[in-house]
Design a protein around this motif. Structure first.
Motif, mmCIF file in Angstrom:
data_model
loop_
_atom_site.group_PDB
_atom_site.id
_atom_site.type_symbol
_atom_site.label_atom_id
_atom_site.label_comp_id
_atom_site.label_asym_id
_atom_site.label_seq_id
_atom_site.Cartn_x
_atom_site.Cartn_y
_atom_site.Cartn_z
ATOM 1 N N SER A 7 52.254 -13.364 -20.142
ATOM 2 C CA SER A 7 51.618 -13.478 -21.467
ATOM 3 C C SER A 7 52.500 -14.216 -22.475
ATOM 4 O O SER A 7 52.095 -14.409 -23.613
ATOM 5 C CB SER A 7 51.332 -12.088 -22.016
ATOM 6 N N GLY A 41 48.460 -6.074 -21.940
ATOM 7 C CA GLY A 41 47.311 -6.975 -21.851
ATOM 8 C C GLY A 41 45.970 -6.330 -22.098
ATOM 9 O O GLY A 41 44.947 -7.011 -22.051
ATOM 10 N N ARG A 71 48.321 -11.245 -29.730
ATOM 11 C CA ARG A 71 49.109 -10.263 -28.985
ATOM 12 C C ARG A 71 49.846 -9.403 -30.012
ATOM 13 O O ARG A 71 50.459 -9.935 -30.934
ATOM 14 C CB ARG A 71 50.147 -10.964 -28.101
ATOM 15 N N TYR A 105 52.434 -4.543 -24.854
ATOM 16 C CA TYR A 105 51.630 -5.305 -25.802
ATOM 17 C C TYR A 105 50.156 -5.131 -25.496
ATOM 18 O O TYR A 105 49.770 -4.792 -24.383
ATOM 19 C CB TYR A 105 52.011 -6.794 -25.780
ATOM 20 N N ASN A 115 46.122 -6.950 -26.642
ATOM 21 C CA ASN A 115 45.410 -8.068 -27.259
ATOM 22 C C ASN A 115 44.391 -7.525 -28.241
ATOM 23 O O ASN A 115 43.815 -6.454 -28.029
ATOM 24 C CB ASN A 115 44.678 -8.901 -26.197
#
Length: 177
Positions: free
Chosen positions: A12, A40, A119, A161, A163
């Motif tokens: 990513s 993700g 992100r 992380y 999105n």
């Protein structure tokens, strides 16, 4: 340990844009209500209005951690000229507890991406001691790397992380026939 080609933080570009390569050594669990954040995953802005519940591993309560939450895609992924935007900063989190036991030095600002998929990265660092990390004077153009260097935090001990993109029907242009 996932290989470099399959590590979601590498794929990513979180490693690269925000962090240098590191080895995770501490558990970090982030939850928005009942939803646990995994690398993700997609979360809607309406799901991240309130700060998440963050649980930190670590050897014991005498070890302290700093949690940084940034958006490397502000204001838009195609032109991230505010990179990184600091959304949250909590210091002095005792090991084996959670962010609610730490010092919130920059209050949580919920993600509100206007354009594109952003992100949102939560990074955990081990501190050298208590009350050794302080708030920066700004949120935009924050640098997680520089921050870690200034406060001698060393490499991250964990990161995750998710999105997030603007929800359909939450404003924007109207199309008329």
């Amino acid at each position: 340990m996932a290989g470099r080609d399959t590590d979601p933080l590498v794929v990513s570009r979180v490693v690269g844009d925000v962090l240098d390569p590191f080895v995770r050594t501490t558990n970090l669990r982030v939850r928005y209500d009942a939803r646990t954040v995994s690398n993700g995953c997609e979360l809607k802005p309406s799901m991240v209005v309130h700060q998440p519940r963050v649980e930190v591993g670590g050897p014991d309560m005498r070890t302290f951690y700093t949690l940084v939450m940034v958006d490397p895609d502000a204001p838009s992924p195609s032109d991230p000229n505010l990179r990184e935007y600091l959304h949250w900063l909590v210091t002095d989190i005792p090991g084996t507890t959670g962010a609610s036991f730490g010092q919130e030095v920059m209050c949580y600002e919920p993600p509100r991406p206007a354009m594109g998929i952003h992100r949102f990265v939560l990074v955990l660092f081990q501190q050298l001691g208590r009350q050794t990390v302080y708030a920066p004077g700004w949120r935009q153009n924050f640098s997680t790397r520089d921050f870690a260097e200034i406060y001698h935090l060393g490499p991250p001990v964990a990161a995750v992380y998710f999105n997030c993109q603007r929800e359909a029907g939450s404003g924007g242009r109207r199309m008329y026939p």
